[in-house]
Scaffold this motif. Structure first.
Motif, PDB file in Angstrom:
ATOM      1  N   LEU A 295      40.408  43.056 -40.161  1.00 13.34           N
ATOM      2  CA  LEU A 295      40.250  44.295 -39.400  1.00 13.34           C
ATOM      3  C   LEU A 295      40.779  44.076 -37.987  1.00 13.34           C
ATOM      4  CD1 LEU A 295      36.505  44.825 -40.426  1.00 13.34           C
ATOM      5  CD2 LEU A 295      38.542  45.601 -41.667  1.00 13.34           C
ATOM      6  N   ARG A 296      41.529  45.038 -37.519  1.00 13.36           N
ATOM      7  CA  ARG A 296      42.050  45.022 -36.137  1.00 13.36           C
ATOM      8  C   ARG A 296      42.734  43.688 -35.811  1.00 13.36           C
ATOM      9  NH1 ARG A 296      38.935  47.641 -31.508  1.00 13.36           N
ATOM     10  NH2 ARG A 296      40.782  48.938 -31.315  1.00 13.36           N
ATOM     11  N   TYR A 297      43.685  43.341 -36.639  1.00 10.81           N
ATOM     12  CA  TYR A 297      44.446  42.111 -36.429  1.00 10.81           C
ATOM     13  C   TYR A 297      45.573  42.387 -35.426  1.00 10.81           C
ATOM     14  CZ  TYR A 297      47.553  38.229 -37.023  1.00 10.81           C
ATOM     15  OH  TYR A 297      48.369  37.156 -36.759  1.00 10.81           O
ATOM     16  N   ARG A 298      45.559  41.678 -34.335  1.00 13.67           N
ATOM     17  CA  ARG A 298      46.602  41.831 -33.307  1.00 13.67           C
ATOM     18  C   ARG A 298      47.851  41.073 -33.734  1.00 13.67           C
ATOM     19  NH1 ARG A 298      44.753  40.497 -27.366  1.00 13.67           N
ATOM     20  NH2 ARG A 298      46.973  40.907 -27.132  1.00 13.67           N
ATOM     21  N   THR A 299      48.920  41.816 -33.989  1.00 10.04           N
ATOM     22  CA  THR A 299      50.137  41.194 -34.538  1.00 10.04           C
ATOM     23  C   THR A 299      50.998  40.522 -33.475  1.00 10.04           C
ATOM     24  OG1 THR A 299      51.387  43.209 -34.164  1.00 10.04           O
ATOM     25  CG2 THR A 299      50.322  42.982 -36.305  1.00 10.04           C
ATOM     26  N   ARG A 300      50.869  40.969 -32.223  1.00  8.10           N
ATOM     27  CA  ARG A 300      51.762  40.597 -31.125  1.00  8.10           C
ATOM     28  C   ARG A 300      53.145  41.243 -31.266  1.00  8.10           C
ATOM     29  NH1 ARG A 300      50.675  34.233 -29.855  1.00  8.10           N
ATOM     30  NH2 ARG A 300      50.690  33.946 -32.093  1.00  8.10           N
ATOM     31  N   ASP A 301      53.359  42.016 -32.333  1.00  8.09           N
ATOM     32  CA  ASP A 301      54.659  42.691 -32.519  1.00  8.09           C
ATOM     33  C   ASP A 301      54.711  43.970 -31.677  1.00  8.09           C
ATOM     34  OD1 ASP A 301      55.556  40.796 -34.336  1.00  8.09           O
ATOM     35  OD2 ASP A 301      54.637  41.848 -36.034  1.00  8.09           O
ATOM     36  N   ILE A 302      55.831  44.142 -30.987  1.00  8.69           N
ATOM     37  CA  ILE A 302      55.952  45.297 -30.094  1.00  8.69           C
ATOM     38  C   ILE A 302      56.680  46.445 -30.774  1.00  8.69           C
ATOM     39  CG2 ILE A 302      56.801  46.084 -27.858  1.00  8.69           C
ATOM     40  CD1 ILE A 302      56.547  43.184 -26.992  1.00  8.69           C
ATOM     41  N   VAL A 303      56.009  47.582 -30.815  1.00  8.76           N
ATOM     42  CA  VAL A 303      56.547  48.782 -31.481  1.00  8.76           C
ATOM     43  C   VAL A 303      56.120  50.016 -30.686  1.00  8.76           C
ATOM     44  CG1 VAL A 303      56.299  47.773 -33.785  1.00  8.76           C
ATOM     45  CG2 VAL A 303      54.479  49.189 -32.893  1.00  8.76           C
ATOM     46  N   TYR A 304      56.644  51.164 -31.064  1.00  8.30           N
ATOM     47  CA  TYR A 304      56.038  52.429 -30.635  1.00  8.30           C
ATOM     48  C   TYR A 304      55.899  53.316 -31.861  1.00  8.30           C
ATOM     49  CZ  TYR A 304      60.891  54.115 -30.520  1.00  8.30           C
ATOM     50  OH  TYR A 304      62.186  54.416 -30.847  1.00  8.30           O
ATOM     51  N   ARG A 305      55.031  54.321 -31.735  1.00 12.24           N
ATOM     52  CA  ARG A 305      54.812  55.217 -32.856  1.00 12.24           C
ATOM     53  C   ARG A 305      55.629  56.484 -32.679  1.00 12.24           C
ATOM     54  NH1 ARG A 305      48.614  55.265 -34.455  1.00 12.24           N
ATOM     55  NH2 ARG A 305      48.551  55.838 -32.284  1.00 12.24           N
ATOM     56  N   TYR A 306      56.220  56.975 -33.743  1.00 17.84           N
ATOM     57  CA  TYR A 306      56.956  58.237 -33.662  1.00 17.84           C
ATOM     58  C   TYR A 306      55.938  59.372 -33.618  1.00 17.84           C
ATOM     59  CZ  TYR A 306      61.497  56.181 -34.866  1.00 17.84           C
ATOM     60  OH  TYR A 306      62.677  55.471 -34.873  1.00 17.84           O
ATOM     61  N   PRO A 307      56.153  60.349 -32.726  1.00 23.14           N
ATOM     62  CA  PRO A 307      55.190  61.436 -32.652  1.00 23.14           C
ATOM     63  C   PRO A 307      55.358  62.466 -33.768  1.00 23.14           C
ATOM     64  CG  PRO A 307      56.869  61.647 -30.910  1.00 23.14           C
ATOM     65  CD  PRO A 307      57.205  60.416 -31.698  1.00 23.14           C
ATOM     66  N   ASP A 308      56.596  62.629 -34.269  1.00 22.12           N
ATOM     67  CA  ASP A 308      56.857  63.766 -35.163  1.00 22.12           C
ATOM     68  C   ASP A 308      56.852  63.366 -36.630  1.00 22.12           C
ATOM     69  OD1 ASP A 308      58.883  62.146 -34.265  1.00 22.12           O
ATOM     70  OD2 ASP A 308      60.456  63.543 -34.868  1.00 22.12           O
TER      71      ASP A 308
END
Ligand code: ADP
Ligand code: ZN
Length: 434
Positions: A295-308
């Motif tokens: 649960l809630r594993y911090r990946t350290r991977d940098i991303v952003y989420r698409y809003p649409d």
């Protein structure tokens, strides 16, 4: 077009309700492990306390270090006899962590991978050559089981042995490959050496590329050289492996399978959620895993989420391609940069070959950055002026991308070390201060 239409196109409201139910179940299951049992008792967490999806924030984050501290069995949530398989991370950033699966976990995971492959257009009649490492690494067996579930014919060729890979593609009319992007670039050289043009001499249609950060420019090169559509495949052993997030035929962002995972994107410093469109660290929660829920594993991977929403009709939210890990960030002369920015610049230059290396040194107490780049053999046959012009142009392009001017060294093809697994792009020989 859909492998599991009802799930893939579930309306957002129903998807949220499903996630909430599954989250409660996952908390209950996780609580059976020694580590979560203890954590939940001291934090007062129980399934009943999870009343809305926002309540996920009551659960503490975990990291690779938490897994290392509880190595090997601390997160096991079932009796050992229910476990049928173990995998491990690649150990890119330190000691590898291990993950355990029940038969049901393996089946669920294979279903997710099959869903991803189908989404990209793979069907029963396809011949799938799986050029990823088999063994503890999740890339090989993860796709293998997914492809078999889909019903495609699998050639479990594994990583490396480039000439044999090409021979298999020729002899068995391979239509789909799964390959690490840096290795896909190396293989272009081998195709040239053996005189095979994948676009004319092979039947390839689709390539799955993943397991390491890569740029759009690299994808375009692979697509052009192989005559395929290349789809970005993201996963991590802590969340099974491949099959966590995957591109659809739009090739614009990766759908995260939200019926199996919750993805949060947080500021890596404050750990507060960031807005859609804003970069942050991806945090994943497994919703269906039985053997070892995390649960809630911090990946350290940098991303952003698409809003649409995605035009393909799938309702599961998309994340961007991975820019790198928080610990991949380099600070050179006080400027922050990611290796992927260098790849992006280089791969857009046609004379650049298939490999490059970033070297960092300390010279007179200052950072000194060298980018060593393989360029096409023809460049070395012409006069040195052409080479010098190319070198200057690269240094200029890199400066405008990075705001730091590296020394650029041009080398002939096949000079730099190759890897069959994840590429090593940076050698940092700098003195460590204080
Ligand atoms: P390790 O974390 O030791 O490398 P894994 O084999 O579990 O071991 O690899 C998972 C990691 O690989 C991810 O957290 C991510 O950093 C990287 N990765 C996997 N797929 C991709 C991808 N498509 N794009 C960028 N990075 C990826
Ligand atoms: Zn889509």
């Amino acid at each position: 077009m859909f492998w599991d239409k009802d799930t893939e196109t579930l309306d957002r409201n129903s998807l949220h309700n499903l996630q909430l139910q599954l989250l409660r179940k996952s908390v209950e299951q996780a609580g059976k492990s020694p580590c979560y049992g203890k954590m939940f008792r001291s934090e007062g967490i129980s399934p009943e306390k999870i009343k809305s999806l926002d309540d996920i924030r009551r659960i503490p984050f975990i990291t690779k270090d938490t897994l290392r501290e509880n190595y090997p069995y601390g997160f096991l949530a079932v009796p050992k006899e229910k476990i049928v398989r173990m995998h491990s991370s690649s150990g890119t950033t330190g000691r590898a962590t291990v993950i355990f699966h029940t038969a049901q976990d393996i089946n669920e995971w294979a279903g997710l991978v099959a869903r991803c492959m189908y989404m990209a257009g793979v069907r029963e009649h396809d011949i799938f050559q799986n050029m990823m490492g088999y063994g503890l690494f999740t890339g090989g067996l993860g796709f293998h089981y997914g492809a078999e579930k889909l019903g495609a014919m699998v050639i479990p060729s594994g990583a490396g042995n480039s000439r044999r890979q090409i021979m298999l593609m020729q002899e068995f009319d391979t239509t789909v490959i799964h390959i690490i992007p840096s290795y896909a670039l190396h293989l272009i050289e081998t195709f040239r050496e053996v005189g095979v043009d994948p676009r004319k001499d092979l039947k390839l249609k689709i390539a799955f590329i993943g397991a390491e950060p890569h740029t759009e420019e690299t994808r375009l090169r692979i697509e052009a050289a192989y005559g395929v559509k290349a789809y970005n495949s993201y996963g991590l052993s802590e969340m099974n492996g491949p099959g966590v997030a995957f591109e659809c035929q739009q090739q614009s962002g990766l759908h995260v399978w939200e019926d199996s995972y919750i993805v949060e994107v947080v500021d890596p410093k404050t750990l507060e959620p960031v807005q859609d469109g804003q970069e942050g660290e991806a945090v994943f929660t497994s919703l269906k895993r039985e053997g070892m829920p995390l649960l809630r594993y911090r990946t350290r991977d940098i991303v952003y989420r698409y809003p649409d929403p995605c035009p393909c009709g799938r309702t599961h939210r998309r994340i961007s391609r991975i820019k790198g890990r928080t610990d991949d960030m380099l600070i050179v002369k006080g400027v922050n940069m990611f290796p992927i920015q260098i790849e992006k610049t280089l791969m857009a230059i046609p004379e650049v070959g298939t490999n490059f290396l970033i070297l960092l040194d300390t010279v007179d107490d200052n950072d000194f950055m060298t980018v060593r780049v393989e360029v096409s053999a023809e460049m070395f046959r012409g006069d040195m002026k052409g080479l010098e012009k190319l070198r200057k142009m690269m240094a200029d392009e890199l400066r405008s991308e990075l705001l730091v001017t590296p020394r650029v060294e041009l080398v002939e093809p096949d000079t730099l070390p190759k890897t069959e697994g994840k590429a090593v792009r940076v050698i940092d020989n700098r003195k460590q201060w204080g």
